[in-house]
Design a protein around this motif. Structure first.
Motif, PDB file in Angstrom:
ATOM      1  N   ALA A  70      37.520  42.283  52.689  1.00 52.83           N
ATOM      2  CA  ALA A  70      38.600  41.856  53.578  1.00 52.83           C
ATOM      3  C   ALA A  70      38.300  40.542  54.276  1.00 52.83           C
ATOM      4  N   ASP A  71      37.021  40.190  54.417  1.00 54.51           N
ATOM      5  CA  ASP A  71      36.668  38.924  55.064  1.00 54.51           C
ATOM      6  C   ASP A  71      36.690  37.754  54.080  1.00 54.51           C
ATOM      7  N   THR A  72      37.258  37.957  52.899  1.00 57.26           N
ATOM      8  CA  THR A  72      37.412  36.983  51.801  1.00 57.26           C
ATOM      9  C   THR A  72      36.105  36.695  51.073  1.00 57.26           C
ATOM     10  N   ALA A 126      44.674  41.875  34.980  1.00 57.77           N
ATOM     11  CA  ALA A 126      44.587  43.220  34.412  1.00 57.77           C
ATOM     12  C   ALA A 126      43.175  43.512  33.921  1.00 57.77           C
ATOM     13  N   LEU A 127      42.549  42.540  33.281  1.00 54.80           N
ATOM     14  CA  LEU A 127      41.164  42.716  32.842  1.00 54.80           C
ATOM     15  C   LEU A 127      40.223  42.837  34.035  1.00 54.80           C
ATOM     16  N   MET A 128      40.468  42.013  35.041  1.00 56.70           N
ATOM     17  CA  MET A 128      39.615  42.042  36.227  1.00 56.70           C
ATOM     18  C   MET A 128      39.729  43.379  36.950  1.00 56.70           C
ATOM     19  N   LEU A 129      40.913  43.982  36.864  1.00 59.38           N
ATOM     20  CA  LEU A 129      41.136  45.268  37.532  1.00 59.38           C
ATOM     21  C   LEU A 129      40.148  46.321  37.022  1.00 59.38           C
ATOM     22  N   LEU A 130      39.756  46.210  35.767  1.00 60.67           N
ATOM     23  CA  LEU A 130      38.829  47.178  35.179  1.00 60.67           C
ATOM     24  C   LEU A 130      37.417  47.039  35.741  1.00 60.67           C
ATOM     25  N   LEU A 131      37.120  45.882  36.332  1.00 58.01           N
ATOM     26  CA  LEU A 131      35.765  45.617  36.824  1.00 58.01           C
ATOM     27  C   LEU A 131      35.623  45.799  38.327  1.00 58.01           C
ATOM     28  N   ASN A 134      35.808  48.366  44.427  1.00 59.10           N
ATOM     29  CA  ASN A 134      36.134  48.825  45.784  1.00 59.10           C
ATOM     30  C   ASN A 134      37.636  48.808  45.978  1.00 59.10           C
ATOM     31  N   LEU A 135      38.119  49.609  46.920  1.00 58.43           N
ATOM     32  CA  LEU A 135      39.560  49.803  47.093  1.00 58.43           C
ATOM     33  C   LEU A 135      40.256  48.530  47.530  1.00 58.43           C
ATOM     34  N   TRP A 139      43.285  46.560  45.540  1.00 59.07           N
ATOM     35  CA  TRP A 139      44.583  46.218  46.125  1.00 59.07           C
ATOM     36  C   TRP A 139      44.890  44.736  45.942  1.00 59.07           C
ATOM     37  N   VAL A 140      43.906  43.869  46.177  1.00 59.83           N
ATOM     38  CA  VAL A 140      44.114  42.425  46.057  1.00 59.83           C
ATOM     39  C   VAL A 140      44.474  42.042  44.622  1.00 59.83           C
ATOM     40  N   VAL A 141      43.708  42.551  43.660  1.00 58.82           N
ATOM     41  CA  VAL A 141      43.951  42.194  42.260  1.00 58.82           C
ATOM     42  C   VAL A 141      45.281  42.771  41.784  1.00 58.82           C
ATOM     43  N   LEU A 142      45.569  44.010  42.161  1.00 59.74           N
ATOM     44  CA  LEU A 142      46.831  44.629  41.755  1.00 59.74           C
ATOM     45  C   LEU A 142      48.024  43.903  42.354  1.00 59.74           C
TER      46      LEU A 142
END
Length: 244
Positions: A70-72, A126-131, A134-135, A139-142
């Motif tokens: 969350a702190d980037t 979508a590929l990054m989502l698999l890697l 943490n929640l 959320w950020v990638v989705l």
């Protein structure tokens, strides 16, 4: 599938100078305005960690996960030799990641391929989502992937082009700022855990040299991206004849 292919391969007219100027102003505000930058910076962190991940995979390291906070801040985890060219290249790839992405985005926008850019982002996220491990990172990638897909599917061509232009400008401008933030944080903080400091440990080249290298690379990318997006303006400023 046929409709998706038609959308992906569609060619749109290159953006006008007024659109490029307006989107550059929006991107500059995202990078420079204190209230906007902390939120917009998450898009830079995604590109930063993606840079680490891509180079880690290309150099034969085993990716084990990505974390976005969350702190980037972010962290890309991989297994392999703790030293050597592969480790050095992986560490070096983070800060130039947004700059390289901005350059690629600028080239696609200039070629009238704004929708293709959006779909490339959807596929990459979508590929990054698999890697992601943490929640908050999920959320950020989705959210980024859904946003890029929604614009590519529902927005008008003019809006698609404007969004693609803004993204290109944003990554080009944001990359040097993150390096400057790195330089400031290293001067103020006692801890030395940044990419530049880890590069210094791996290569025995001082961290300040790596910070300078990263700044040169990101600024050069910003200038090159500007030349791609505004070739006539750059030609006039440099005293050369306009393109075309």
């Amino acid at each position: 599938m046929g409709e998706i292919w038609d959308r992906v391969t569609a060619v749109q007219p290159p953006p006008s100078t007024s659109v490029l100027a307006l989107t550059a102003a929006v991107a500059a505000a995202l990078v420079l305005v204190p209230g906007l930058w902390p939120v917009a910076r998450h898009a830079v962190t995604v590109a930063h960690e993606a840079g680490h991940a891509v180079v880690a995979a290309l150099t034969g390291r085993r990716l084990t996960g990505i974390r976005l906070h969350a702190d980037t801040s972010g962290l890309t985890l991989s297994r392999g030799r703790p030293r050597g060219p592969g480790m050095a290249l992986m560490l070096l790839a983070g800060y130039p990641g947004p700059a390289v992405l901005g350059l690629g985005a600028a080239a696609l926008v200039a070629a009238g391929r704004s929708v293709l850019l959006l779909w490339v982002l959807v596929a990459a996220l979508a590929l990054m989502l698999l890697l992601v491990r943490n929640l908050f990172g999920l959320w950020v990638v989705l959210a980024g992937g859904v946003g890029a897909w929604a614009v590519s599917w529902y927005a008008t061509p003019d809006v698609q082009t404007a969004v693609a232009c803004t993204l290109a400008w944003f990554w080009l401008l944001a990359a040097p700022r993150t390096v400057l933030e790195l330089a400031v944080s290293r001067r103020r903080a006692g801890a030395r855990t940044s990419d530049a400091d880890q590069l210094a440990t791996v290569t025995h080249v001082p961290a300040v040299v790596w910070v300078a290298v990263l700044l040169v690379v990101t600024v050069a990318a910003a200038l090159a991206g500007t030349a791609i997006l505004l070739p006539d303006v750059v030609a006039q400023v440099s005293g050369g004849p306009p393109n075309g």
